[in-house]
Design a protein around this motif. Structure first.
Motif, PDB file in Angstrom:
ATOM      1  N   PRO A 193       4.601  -9.270  17.944  1.00  0.00           N
ATOM      2  CA  PRO A 193       4.818  -7.923  18.482  1.00  0.00           C
ATOM      3  C   PRO A 193       3.667  -6.950  18.224  1.00  0.00           C
ATOM      4  O   PRO A 193       3.503  -5.983  18.957  1.00  0.00           O
ATOM      5  CB  PRO A 193       6.107  -7.455  17.803  1.00  0.00           C
ATOM      6  CG  PRO A 193       6.253  -8.328  16.601  1.00  0.00           C
ATOM      7  CD  PRO A 193       5.639  -9.634  16.955  1.00  0.00           C
ATOM      8  N   TRP A 194       2.850  -7.249  17.216  1.00  0.00           N
ATOM      9  CA  TRP A 194       1.704  -6.370  16.940  1.00  0.00           C
ATOM     10  C   TRP A 194       0.693  -6.429  18.083  1.00  0.00           C
ATOM     11  O   TRP A 194       0.056  -5.426  18.389  1.00  0.00           O
ATOM     12  CB  TRP A 194       1.046  -6.728  15.605  1.00  0.00           C
ATOM     13  CG  TRP A 194       0.775  -8.193  15.456  1.00  0.00           C
ATOM     14  CD1 TRP A 194      -0.353  -8.870  15.809  1.00  0.00           C
ATOM     15  CD2 TRP A 194       1.687  -9.182  14.942  1.00  0.00           C
ATOM     16  NE1 TRP A 194      -0.220 -10.215  15.553  1.00  0.00           N
ATOM     17  CE2 TRP A 194       1.021 -10.437  15.018  1.00  0.00           C
ATOM     18  CE3 TRP A 194       2.981  -9.135  14.420  1.00  0.00           C
ATOM     19  CZ2 TRP A 194       1.615 -11.621  14.593  1.00  0.00           C
ATOM     20  CZ3 TRP A 194       3.571 -10.306  13.999  1.00  0.00           C
ATOM     21  CH2 TRP A 194       2.897 -11.539  14.081  1.00  0.00           C
ATOM     22  N   ASN A 195       0.575  -7.597  18.723  1.00  0.00           N
ATOM     23  CA  ASN A 195      -0.323  -7.706  19.884  1.00  0.00           C
ATOM     24  C   ASN A 195       0.211  -6.883  21.052  1.00  0.00           C
ATOM     25  O   ASN A 195      -0.535  -6.206  21.758  1.00  0.00           O
ATOM     26  CB  ASN A 195      -0.490  -9.167  20.318  1.00  0.00           C
ATOM     27  CG  ASN A 195      -1.322  -9.959  19.307  1.00  0.00           C
ATOM     28  OD1 ASN A 195      -2.150  -9.381  18.604  1.00  0.00           O
ATOM     29  ND2 ASN A 195      -1.087 -11.251  19.230  1.00  0.00           N
ATOM     30  N   TYR A 196       1.518  -6.947  21.229  1.00  0.00           N
ATOM     31  CA  TYR A 196       2.161  -6.145  22.282  1.00  0.00           C
ATOM     32  C   TYR A 196       2.002  -4.654  21.976  1.00  0.00           C
ATOM     33  O   TYR A 196       1.698  -3.857  22.870  1.00  0.00           O
ATOM     34  CB  TYR A 196       3.635  -6.543  22.379  1.00  0.00           C
ATOM     35  CG  TYR A 196       4.441  -5.711  23.349  1.00  0.00           C
ATOM     36  CD1 TYR A 196       4.014  -5.526  24.665  1.00  0.00           C
ATOM     37  CD2 TYR A 196       5.637  -5.111  22.943  1.00  0.00           C
ATOM     38  CE1 TYR A 196       4.760  -4.764  25.551  1.00  0.00           C
ATOM     39  CE2 TYR A 196       6.383  -4.357  23.822  1.00  0.00           C
ATOM     40  CZ  TYR A 196       5.942  -4.175  25.124  1.00  0.00           C
ATOM     41  OH  TYR A 196       6.669  -3.416  25.993  1.00  0.00           O
ATOM     42  N   ALA A 197       2.160  -4.293  20.699  1.00  0.00           N
ATOM     43  CA  ALA A 197       1.992  -2.888  20.296  1.00  0.00           C
ATOM     44  C   ALA A 197       0.591  -2.403  20.651  1.00  0.00           C
ATOM     45  O   ALA A 197       0.414  -1.308  21.196  1.00  0.00           O
ATOM     46  CB  ALA A 197       2.249  -2.736  18.799  1.00  0.00           C
ATOM     47  N   LYS A 198      -0.405  -3.229  20.361  1.00  0.00           N
ATOM     48  CA  LYS A 198      -1.793  -2.877  20.687  1.00  0.00           C
ATOM     49  C   LYS A 198      -1.962  -2.680  22.197  1.00  0.00           C
ATOM     50  O   LYS A 198      -2.646  -1.772  22.663  1.00  0.00           O
ATOM     51  CB  LYS A 198      -2.753  -3.975  20.211  1.00  0.00           C
ATOM     52  CG  LYS A 198      -2.858  -4.110  18.705  1.00  0.00           C
ATOM     53  CD  LYS A 198      -3.679  -2.974  18.132  1.00  0.00           C
ATOM     54  CE  LYS A 198      -3.996  -3.220  16.665  1.00  0.00           C
ATOM     55  NZ  LYS A 198      -4.621  -2.050  16.047  1.00  0.00           N
ATOM     56  N   ALA A 204       0.903   1.421  20.926  1.00  0.00           N
ATOM     57  CA  ALA A 204       1.903   1.872  19.946  1.00  0.00           C
ATOM     58  C   ALA A 204       1.391   1.688  18.519  1.00  0.00           C
ATOM     59  O   ALA A 204       0.569   0.817  18.239  1.00  0.00           O
ATOM     60  CB  ALA A 204       3.210   1.110  20.131  1.00  0.00           C
ATOM     61  N   ASP A 205       1.889   2.522  17.623  1.00  0.00           N
ATOM     62  CA  ASP A 205       1.426   2.538  16.229  1.00  0.00           C
ATOM     63  C   ASP A 205       2.371   1.808  15.276  1.00  0.00           C
ATOM     64  O   ASP A 205       1.983   1.426  14.182  1.00  0.00           O
ATOM     65  CB  ASP A 205       1.305   3.995  15.756  1.00  0.00           C
ATOM     66  CG  ASP A 205       0.456   4.811  16.710  1.00  0.00           C
ATOM     67  OD1 ASP A 205      -0.767   4.816  16.538  1.00  0.00           O
ATOM     68  OD2 ASP A 205       1.008   5.426  17.648  1.00  0.00           O
ATOM     69  N   GLY A 216      -3.108  -3.588  11.852  1.00  0.00           N
ATOM     70  CA  GLY A 216      -3.072  -2.122  11.827  1.00  0.00           C
ATOM     71  C   GLY A 216      -1.804  -1.521  12.410  1.00  0.00           C
ATOM     72  O   GLY A 216      -1.777  -0.357  12.829  1.00  0.00           O
ATOM     73  N   VAL A 217      -0.731  -2.324  12.430  1.00  0.00           N
ATOM     74  CA  VAL A 217       0.551  -1.845  12.965  1.00  0.00           C
ATOM     75  C   VAL A 217       1.592  -1.915  11.843  1.00  0.00           C
ATOM     76  O   VAL A 217       1.673  -2.915  11.133  1.00  0.00           O
ATOM     77  CB  VAL A 217       1.003  -2.714  14.172  1.00  0.00           C
ATOM     78  CG1 VAL A 217       2.336  -2.229  14.719  1.00  0.00           C
ATOM     79  CG2 VAL A 217      -0.053  -2.695  15.272  1.00  0.00           C
ATOM     80  N   VAL A 218       2.392  -0.849  11.699  1.00  0.00           N
ATOM     81  CA  VAL A 218       3.360  -0.803  10.604  1.00  0.00           C
ATOM     82  C   VAL A 218       4.781  -1.056  11.110  1.00  0.00           C
ATOM     83  O   VAL A 218       5.074  -0.878  12.291  1.00  0.00           O
ATOM     84  CB  VAL A 218       3.313   0.553   9.859  1.00  0.00           C
ATOM     85  CG1 VAL A 218       1.954   0.768   9.218  1.00  0.00           C
ATOM     86  CG2 VAL A 218       3.661   1.723  10.788  1.00  0.00           C
ATOM     87  N   TYR A 219       5.642  -1.449  10.180  1.00  0.00           N
ATOM     88  CA  TYR A 219       7.062  -1.688  10.493  1.00  0.00           C
ATOM     89  C   TYR A 219       7.941  -0.602   9.888  1.00  0.00           C
ATOM     90  O   TYR A 219       7.783  -0.238   8.716  1.00  0.00           O
ATOM     91  CB  TYR A 219       7.509  -3.038   9.925  1.00  0.00           C
ATOM     92  CG  TYR A 219       7.442  -4.192  10.890  1.00  0.00           C
ATOM     93  CD1 TYR A 219       8.425  -4.363  11.866  1.00  0.00           C
ATOM     94  CD2 TYR A 219       6.410  -5.126  10.827  1.00  0.00           C
ATOM     95  CE1 TYR A 219       8.377  -5.450  12.750  1.00  0.00           C
ATOM     96  CE2 TYR A 219       6.349  -6.208  11.705  1.00  0.00           C
ATOM     97  CZ  TYR A 219       7.342  -6.356  12.662  1.00  0.00           C
ATOM     98  OH  TYR A 219       7.299  -7.420  13.530  1.00  0.00           O
TER      99      TYR A 219
END
Length: 245
Positions: free
Chosen positions: A172-177, A181-182, A203-206
Protein backbone atom coordinates in the motif's frame (compact mmCIF):
# COMPACT_ATOMS: atom_id res chain seq x y z
CA UNK A 1 11.49 9.24 19.40
CA UNK A 2 8.68 10.79 17.35
CA UNK A 3 5.55 11.37 19.38
CA UNK A 4 2.80 8.84 18.72
CA UNK A 5 -0.47 10.56 17.80
CA UNK A 6 -3.31 9.53 20.11
CA UNK A 7 -6.31 10.02 17.79
CA UNK A 8 -9.64 10.09 19.62
CA UNK A 9 -12.08 8.34 17.27
CA UNK A 10 -15.16 10.55 16.82
CA UNK A 11 -13.94 12.16 20.04
CA UNK A 12 -13.89 10.01 23.17
CA UNK A 13 -16.58 7.79 21.64
CA UNK A 14 -16.20 5.12 24.31
CA UNK A 15 -17.17 7.65 26.99
CA UNK A 16 -19.40 10.26 25.31
CA UNK A 17 -21.83 10.36 22.36
CA UNK A 18 -19.67 10.21 19.23
CA UNK A 19 -18.98 13.30 17.11
CA UNK A 20 -20.37 15.82 19.61
CA UNK A 21 -18.62 18.78 21.18
CA UNK A 22 -18.80 17.09 24.60
CA UNK A 23 -17.03 14.07 23.10
CA UNK A 24 -14.26 16.18 21.53
CA UNK A 25 -13.72 18.16 24.74
CA UNK A 26 -13.59 14.95 26.82
CA UNK A 27 -11.02 13.47 24.42
CA UNK A 28 -8.67 16.38 25.07
CA UNK A 29 -9.14 15.97 28.84
CA UNK A 30 -8.20 12.28 28.49
CA UNK A 31 -4.89 13.09 26.80
CA UNK A 32 -5.77 12.79 23.11
CA UNK A 33 -3.24 14.56 20.91
CA UNK A 34 -5.40 14.06 17.82
CA UNK A 35 -9.12 14.02 17.05
CA UNK A 36 -10.64 11.91 14.28
CA UNK A 37 -14.04 12.90 12.94
CA UNK A 38 -16.30 12.56 9.90
CA UNK A 39 -17.40 15.34 7.55
CA UNK A 40 -20.71 15.43 5.68
CA UNK A 41 -22.48 18.36 4.00
CA UNK A 42 -25.95 19.78 4.56
CA UNK A 43 -28.45 20.83 1.89
CA UNK A 44 -27.32 24.45 2.32
CA UNK A 45 -23.63 23.56 1.92
CA UNK A 46 -22.55 23.60 5.57
CA UNK A 47 -19.91 21.14 6.83
CA UNK A 48 -21.10 19.01 9.73
CA UNK A 49 -19.43 16.27 11.77
CA UNK A 50 -21.42 13.04 11.78
CA UNK A 51 -20.43 9.51 10.79
CA UNK A 52 -23.62 8.24 9.18
CA UNK A 53 -25.25 9.79 6.12
CA UNK A 54 -28.56 9.78 8.00
CA UNK A 55 -29.76 10.67 11.51
CA UNK A 56 -31.23 7.19 12.01
CA UNK A 57 -28.75 5.76 14.48
CA UNK A 58 -27.73 8.77 16.57
CA UNK A 59 -30.74 11.05 16.08
CA UNK A 60 -33.57 8.53 15.94
CA UNK A 61 -35.07 9.94 12.73
CA UNK A 62 -34.82 8.58 9.17
CA UNK A 63 -33.55 11.76 7.56
CA UNK A 64 -30.55 12.26 5.28
CA UNK A 65 -28.00 14.97 6.13
CA UNK A 66 -27.88 15.98 2.44
CA UNK A 67 -31.62 16.75 2.50
CA UNK A 68 -31.54 18.98 5.59
CA UNK A 69 -30.36 22.54 6.19
CA UNK A 70 -27.87 23.16 8.98
CA UNK A 71 -30.68 24.55 11.17
CA UNK A 72 -32.72 21.38 10.58
CA UNK A 73 -29.75 19.12 11.39
CA UNK A 74 -29.09 21.14 14.56
CA UNK A 75 -32.72 20.75 15.67
CA UNK A 76 -32.16 17.05 16.38
CA UNK A 77 -30.72 15.61 19.59
CA UNK A 78 -27.78 13.25 18.99
CA UNK A 79 -26.76 12.69 22.62
CA UNK A 80 -29.56 10.84 24.38
CA UNK A 81 -29.14 7.63 22.33
CA UNK A 82 -25.83 7.22 24.20
CA UNK A 83 -27.11 8.28 27.63
CA UNK A 84 -29.88 10.51 28.93
CA UNK A 85 -27.22 12.78 30.50
CA UNK A 86 -26.32 13.99 27.00
CA UNK A 87 -29.79 14.89 25.77
CA UNK A 88 -29.59 18.13 23.82
CA UNK A 89 -26.19 17.50 22.23
CA UNK A 90 -26.35 18.43 18.57
CA UNK A 91 -24.35 17.65 15.43
CA UNK A 92 -21.37 20.06 15.45
CA UNK A 93 -20.03 22.00 12.50
CA UNK A 94 -16.44 21.71 11.33
CA UNK A 95 -15.98 25.33 12.39
CA UNK A 96 -16.96 24.49 15.99
CA UNK A 97 -14.28 21.79 16.21
CA UNK A 98 -11.59 23.97 14.63
CA UNK A 99 -12.43 26.74 17.10
CA UNK A 100 -12.12 24.27 19.99
CA UNK A 101 -8.62 23.12 19.01
CA UNK A 102 -7.14 26.17 17.25
CA UNK A 103 -5.06 27.27 20.27
CA UNK A 104 -3.79 23.75 21.05
CA UNK A 105 -1.31 21.44 19.27
CA UNK A 106 -4.07 18.94 18.48
CA UNK A 107 -3.88 17.15 15.12
CA UNK A 108 -7.28 16.83 13.43
CA UNK A 109 -8.08 13.91 11.13
CA UNK A 110 -11.03 14.81 8.91
CA UNK A 111 -12.62 11.83 7.18
CA UNK A 112 -14.51 12.92 4.07
CA UNK A 113 -17.66 10.81 3.75
CA UNK A 114 -17.79 10.74 -0.03
CA UNK A 115 -18.73 7.10 -0.43
CA UNK A 116 -22.53 6.90 -0.28
CA UNK A 117 -23.21 10.57 -1.07
CA UNK A 118 -20.69 12.33 -3.33
CA UNK A 119 -21.14 15.87 -1.88
CA UNK A 120 -19.85 17.89 -4.85
CA UNK A 121 -17.16 20.38 -3.87
CA UNK A 122 -16.75 19.13 -0.29
CA UNK A 123 -12.97 18.84 -0.71
CA UNK A 124 -12.57 22.53 -1.60
CA UNK A 125 -14.96 23.59 1.18
CA UNK A 126 -13.06 21.62 3.84
CA UNK A 127 -9.72 23.01 2.69
CA UNK A 128 -11.09 26.55 2.66
CA UNK A 129 -12.21 26.14 6.29
CA UNK A 130 -8.83 24.70 7.32
CA UNK A 131 -6.97 27.55 5.64
CA UNK A 132 -9.24 30.12 7.27
CA UNK A 133 -8.02 28.81 10.65
CA UNK A 134 -4.40 28.57 9.47
CA UNK A 135 -4.34 24.90 10.46
CA UNK A 136 -2.93 23.34 7.27
CA UNK A 137 0.00 21.75 9.14
CA UNK A 138 -2.25 20.15 11.78
CA UNK A 139 -4.79 18.50 9.49
CA UNK A 140 -4.89 15.04 7.93
CA UNK A 141 -7.67 14.42 5.42
CA UNK A 142 -8.66 10.77 5.05
CA UNK A 143 -11.30 8.97 3.04
CA UNK A 144 -12.33 5.57 1.72
CA UNK A 145 -12.93 7.44 -1.55
CA UNK A 146 -9.38 7.90 -2.79
CA UNK A 147 -10.52 10.16 -5.62
CA UNK A 148 -11.34 12.67 -2.88
CA UNK A 149 -7.78 12.42 -1.56
CA UNK A 150 -6.33 13.07 -5.01
CA UNK A 151 -8.62 16.10 -5.35
CA UNK A 152 -7.46 17.43 -1.95
CA UNK A 153 -3.80 17.11 -2.96
CA UNK A 154 -4.51 19.02 -6.18
CA UNK A 155 -6.06 21.87 -4.20
CA UNK A 156 -3.71 21.80 -1.20
CA UNK A 157 -0.49 19.79 -1.67
CA UNK A 158 0.66 20.99 1.77
CA UNK A 159 -2.18 19.21 3.64
CA UNK A 160 -1.51 15.59 4.58
CA UNK A 161 -3.83 12.84 3.35
CA UNK A 162 -4.46 9.34 4.66
CA UNK A 163 -5.74 6.34 2.69
CA UNK A 164 -8.53 4.54 4.52
CA UNK A 165 -8.83 0.85 3.69
CA UNK A 166 -10.10 -2.35 5.25
CA UNK A 167 -7.90 -5.23 4.14
CA UNK A 168 -5.19 -6.76 2.02
CA UNK A 169 -3.89 -3.88 -0.10
CA UNK A 170 -0.72 -5.10 -1.79
CA UNK A 171 2.28 -2.89 -0.97
CA UNK A 172 0.00 0.00 0.00
CA UNK A 173 2.94 2.38 0.43
CA UNK A 174 3.52 2.22 -3.34
CA UNK A 175 -0.13 3.05 -3.92
CA UNK A 176 0.14 5.89 -1.38
CA UNK A 177 3.08 7.31 -3.32
CA UNK A 178 1.11 7.02 -6.55
CA UNK A 179 -1.72 9.20 -5.26
CA UNK A 180 0.48 11.49 -3.16
CA UNK A 181 -0.85 10.29 0.20
CA UNK A 182 1.21 10.64 3.38
CA UNK A 183 -0.39 8.00 5.62
CA UNK A 184 -2.18 4.66 5.60
CA UNK A 185 -5.28 4.48 7.79
CA UNK A 186 -5.73 0.73 7.80
CA UNK A 187 -8.30 -1.30 9.68
CA UNK A 188 -6.46 -2.73 12.70
CA UNK A 189 -6.44 -6.31 11.35
CA UNK A 190 -4.99 -5.24 7.99
CA UNK A 191 -1.45 -4.73 9.15
CA UNK A 192 1.49 -6.67 10.49
CA UNK A 193 4.88 -5.35 11.65
CA UNK A 194 6.50 -6.13 8.28
CA UNK A 195 4.06 -3.81 6.51
CA UNK A 196 4.66 -1.00 9.00
CA UNK A 197 8.43 -1.34 8.52
CA UNK A 198 8.22 -1.40 4.71
CA UNK A 199 5.92 1.63 4.65
CA UNK A 200 8.20 3.54 7.01
CA UNK A 201 11.14 2.84 4.72
CA UNK A 202 9.11 4.35 1.87
CA UNK A 203 8.32 7.42 3.97
CA UNK A 204 4.68 6.51 4.61
CA UNK A 205 3.25 6.18 8.13
CA UNK A 206 0.46 4.02 9.56
CA UNK A 207 -2.46 5.24 11.70
CA UNK A 208 -4.61 2.09 12.24
CA UNK A 209 -8.28 2.18 13.37
CA UNK A 210 -10.27 1.49 15.61
CA UNK A 211 -8.02 0.04 18.31
CA UNK A 212 -9.66 -0.22 21.74
CA UNK A 213 -7.85 -3.04 23.56
CA UNK A 214 -4.65 -2.12 25.42
CA UNK A 215 -2.90 -5.33 24.34
CA UNK A 216 -3.59 -4.59 20.70
CA UNK A 217 -2.39 -1.00 21.16
CA UNK A 218 0.82 -2.32 22.70
CA UNK A 219 1.48 -4.67 19.77
CA UNK A 220 0.90 -1.89 17.23
CA UNK A 221 3.20 0.49 19.11
CA UNK A 222 5.89 -2.18 19.08
CA UNK A 223 5.33 -2.59 15.34
CA UNK A 224 6.15 1.09 14.91
CA UNK A 225 2.89 2.79 13.94
CA UNK A 226 2.91 6.60 14.02
CA UNK A 227 -0.52 6.94 15.58
CA UNK A 228 -3.53 4.97 16.76
CA UNK A 229 -7.21 5.81 16.27
CA UNK A 230 -9.22 4.74 19.34
CA UNK A 231 -12.55 5.23 21.11
CA UNK A 232 -10.60 5.22 24.40
CA UNK A 233 -7.81 7.81 24.24
CA UNK A 234 -7.35 7.41 28.01
CA UNK A 235 -6.16 3.79 27.53
CA UNK A 236 -3.58 4.87 24.97
CA UNK A 237 -2.53 7.84 27.13
CA UNK A 238 -1.86 5.46 30.03
CA UNK A 239 0.07 3.05 27.83
CA UNK A 240 2.24 5.81 26.31
CA UNK A 241 3.01 7.29 29.74
CA UNK A 242 4.12 3.86 31.00
CA UNK A 243 6.39 3.51 27.98
CA UNK A 244 7.71 7.04 28.44
CA UNK A 245 6.66 8.06 24.94
Amino acid sequence: MTEIINFAHRGAAGHRPENTMVSFARALELGATGIETDVQMTKDGELVLIHDETLDRTGGVSLWIKDLTLAEVKSHDVGSWFHEDYRGETVPTLQQLLELVKDTDTIVNLELKTGVVMYPGIEAKVIEAVRRFGMEKRIIISSFNHYSLVECKKIAPEIRTGILYMEGLYEPWNYAKQIGADALHAYKYALIPELVAAAKQAGVVYHPFTVNESEHMKALLQAGVAGIITDYPDRLTELLSKQGV
